[in-house]
Design a protein around this motif. Structure first.
Motif, PDB file in Angstrom:
ATOM      1  N   ASN A  68       0.864  -1.178   0.000  1.00 13.30           N
ATOM      2  CA  ASN A  68       0.000   0.000   0.000  1.00 13.30           C
ATOM      3  C   ASN A  68       0.900   1.228   0.000  1.00 13.30           C
ATOM      4  O   ASN A  68       1.603   1.488   0.986  1.00 13.30           O
ATOM      5  CB  ASN A  68      -0.905  -0.013   1.233  1.00 13.30           C
ATOM      6  N   ILE A  69       0.899   1.970  -1.092  1.00  6.68           N
ATOM      7  CA  ILE A  69       1.832   3.086  -1.287  1.00  6.68           C
ATOM      8  C   ILE A  69       1.049   4.391  -1.398  1.00  6.68           C
ATOM      9  O   ILE A  69       0.136   4.510  -2.223  1.00  6.68           O
ATOM     10  CB  ILE A  69       2.667   2.885  -2.569  1.00  6.68           C
TER      11      ILE A  69
ATOM     12  N   ARG B  29       4.205   3.564 -14.874  1.00  4.87           N
ATOM     13  CA  ARG B  29       4.803   2.863 -16.008  1.00  4.87           C
ATOM     14  C   ARG B  29       5.051   1.390 -15.693  1.00  4.87           C
ATOM     15  O   ARG B  29       5.049   0.551 -16.597  1.00  4.87           O
ATOM     16  CB  ARG B  29       6.115   3.539 -16.414  1.00  4.87           C
ATOM     17  N   LYS B  30       5.253   1.087 -14.405  1.00  8.51           N
ATOM     18  CA  LYS B  30       5.492  -0.290 -13.989  1.00  8.51           C
ATOM     19  C   LYS B  30       4.209  -1.012 -13.564  1.00  8.51           C
ATOM     20  O   LYS B  30       4.256  -2.173 -13.163  1.00  8.51           O
ATOM     21  CB  LYS B  30       6.504  -0.320 -12.829  1.00  8.51           C
ATOM     22  N   GLY B  31       3.103  -0.307 -13.610  1.00 10.02           N
ATOM     23  CA  GLY B  31       1.835  -0.913 -13.221  1.00 10.02           C
ATOM     24  C   GLY B  31       1.733  -1.166 -11.725  1.00 10.02           C
ATOM     25  O   GLY B  31       1.002  -2.077 -11.300  1.00 10.02           O
ATOM     26  N   ILE B  32       2.432  -0.371 -10.914  1.00 10.21           N
ATOM     27  CA  ILE B  32       2.409  -0.524  -9.458  1.00 10.21           C
ATOM     28  C   ILE B  32       1.335   0.407  -8.890  1.00 10.21           C
ATOM     29  O   ILE B  32       1.412   1.634  -9.042  1.00 10.21           O
ATOM     30  CB  ILE B  32       3.777  -0.202  -8.839  1.00 10.21           C
ATOM     31  N   ARG B  33       0.329  -0.171  -8.264  1.00  8.19           N
ATOM     32  CA  ARG B  33      -0.761   0.607  -7.704  1.00  8.19           C
ATOM     33  C   ARG B  33      -0.254   1.491  -6.557  1.00  8.19           C
ATOM     34  O   ARG B  33       0.523   1.046  -5.719  1.00  8.19           O
ATOM     35  CB  ARG B  33      -1.866  -0.303  -7.171  1.00  8.19           C
ATOM     36  N   HIS B  34      -0.728   2.715  -6.523  1.00  5.63           N
ATOM     37  CA  HIS B  34      -0.357   3.658  -5.484  1.00  5.63           C
ATOM     38  C   HIS B  34      -1.334   4.820  -5.506  1.00  5.63           C
ATOM     39  O   HIS B  34      -2.142   4.941  -6.431  1.00  5.63           O
ATOM     40  CB  HIS B  34       1.071   4.175  -5.707  1.00  5.63           C
ATOM     41  N   GLN B  35      -1.242   5.662  -4.514  1.00  7.65           N
ATOM     42  CA  GLN B  35      -2.053   6.873  -4.463  1.00  7.65           C
ATOM     43  C   GLN B  35      -1.147   8.089  -4.417  1.00  7.65           C
ATOM     44  O   GLN B  35      -0.271   8.179  -3.560  1.00  7.65           O
ATOM     45  CB  GLN B  35      -2.972   6.871  -3.246  1.00  7.65           C
TER      46      GLN B  35
ATOM     47  N   GLN C   6       6.991  12.754 -10.439  1.00  6.18           N
ATOM     48  CA  GLN C   6       7.966  11.926 -11.146  1.00  6.18           C
ATOM     49  C   GLN C   6       7.928  10.492 -10.644  1.00  6.18           C
ATOM     50  O   GLN C   6       7.913   9.539 -11.438  1.00  6.18           O
ATOM     51  CB  GLN C   6       9.371  12.494 -10.975  1.00  6.18           C
ATOM     52  N   MET C   7       7.894  10.300  -9.319  1.00  2.00           N
ATOM     53  CA  MET C   7       7.859   8.951  -8.775  1.00  2.00           C
ATOM     54  C   MET C   7       6.549   8.259  -9.130  1.00  2.00           C
ATOM     55  O   MET C   7       6.528   7.056  -9.436  1.00  2.00           O
ATOM     56  CB  MET C   7       8.056   8.989  -7.255  1.00  2.00           C
ATOM     57  N   SER C   8       5.450   9.008  -9.100  1.00  2.00           N
ATOM     58  CA  SER C   8       4.162   8.434  -9.485  1.00  2.00           C
ATOM     59  C   SER C   8       4.194   7.961 -10.930  1.00  2.00           C
ATOM     60  O   SER C   8       3.653   6.894 -11.263  1.00  2.00           O
ATOM     61  CB  SER C   8       3.052   9.475  -9.296  1.00  2.00           C
ATOM     62  N   ASP C   9       4.838   8.732 -11.801  1.00  2.00           N
ATOM     63  CA  ASP C   9       4.948   8.333 -13.209  1.00  2.00           C
ATOM     64  C   ASP C   9       5.752   7.047 -13.354  1.00  2.00           C
ATOM     65  O   ASP C   9       5.396   6.162 -14.142  1.00  2.00           O
ATOM     66  CB  ASP C   9       5.592   9.467 -14.007  1.00  2.00           C
TER      67      ASP C   9
END
Length: 234
Positions: free
Chosen positions: A179-180, A203-209, A196-199
């Motif tokens: 959970n990020i 791009r890696k398909g890692i779910r986050h908010q 930038q980190m969200s992008d």
């Protein structure tokens, strides 16, 4: 709210690391201080008070730990190679000493990590280097690129502790079980780092908010508003 002072002697660092622990039981969350901060910083700024309900109801157990920033990334009197190596030793202390101890104490497989400002860098770097140990990651007003601390010096230790560099190529299924939350605010000078980190994560398909508060800048009132909201996600 119960607060216990502790020290943990690190064999990797050859020194004691001080900490304040809040609560008797609950899901463990390690909080890293802001730049060159100490273990009691979050108490002094009223930050831990925002978690009172979670701690006193046994939902969360907070571990506010000290850093070695003055001897690592902020140690301008040292060669950059020594600075980053000292930071690597701090990571080894966390990965091999402190966090396994917390896992045993709280009987959990994974812990939560968080931090404001430079503490958010510490939290995210540790979580992404060791995702098998982290279930929840909360950053508030953080930036994640450490190259500016090292005056152009670059080696493998810098690469593997600079998330914008190593994350694009990192592969681990545990990223997708974490959970990020990347917290920032409308006028935070670190806001761009969070986008930038969200992008990178997108791009890696890692779910986050990506949580952008519509008010405030790089300061404690924003972080104190965000933290209890993030704890409620555990």
């Amino acid at each position: 709210m119960q607060e216990d002072y502790r020290t943990w002697y690190s064999h990797h660092l050859g020194r004691d690391i001080e900490m304040s622990v809040y609560g008797n039981w609950g899901y463990p969350v390690v909080l890293f201080p802001t730049s060159m901060g100490n273990y009691y910083e979050y108490r002094n700024f009223g930050f831990t008070e925002t978690a009172r309900w979670f701690v006193e109801s046994g939902k969360v157990k907070l571990y506010c730990i000290g850093s070695i920033d003055k001897d690592s990334l902020y140690a301008k009197h040292l060669h950059p190679g020594t600075r980053i190596w000292n930071h690597v030793l701090y990571d080894k202390f966390l990965h091999e000493e402190l966090v396994p101890g917390i896992q045993r104490e709280c009987n959990v497989q994974k812990i939560g990590v968080g931090g404001a400002s430079f503490g958010g860098y510490h939290a995210l770097n540790f979580a992404f280097r060791h995702p098998e140990q982290v279930g929840h990651l909360f950053t508030m007003g953080a930036a994640f690129n450490i190259r500016s601390f090292l005056g152009g010096y670059y080696d493998d230790n810098v690469y593997y502790n600079n998330p914008p560099d190593f994350m694009p190529g990192a592969q681990n299924d545990e990223f997708h079980r974490m959970n990020i939350v990347l917290g920032t605010s409308a006028y935070d000078f670190c806001k761009g780092s969070n986008y930038q980190m969200s992008d990178i994560l997108n791009r890696k398909g890692i779910r986050h908010q990506l949580d952008v508060s519509p008010w405030g800048d790089h300061d404690w009132p924003v972080w104190k508003d965000q933290f209890p909201r993030y704890l409620s996600m555990i």
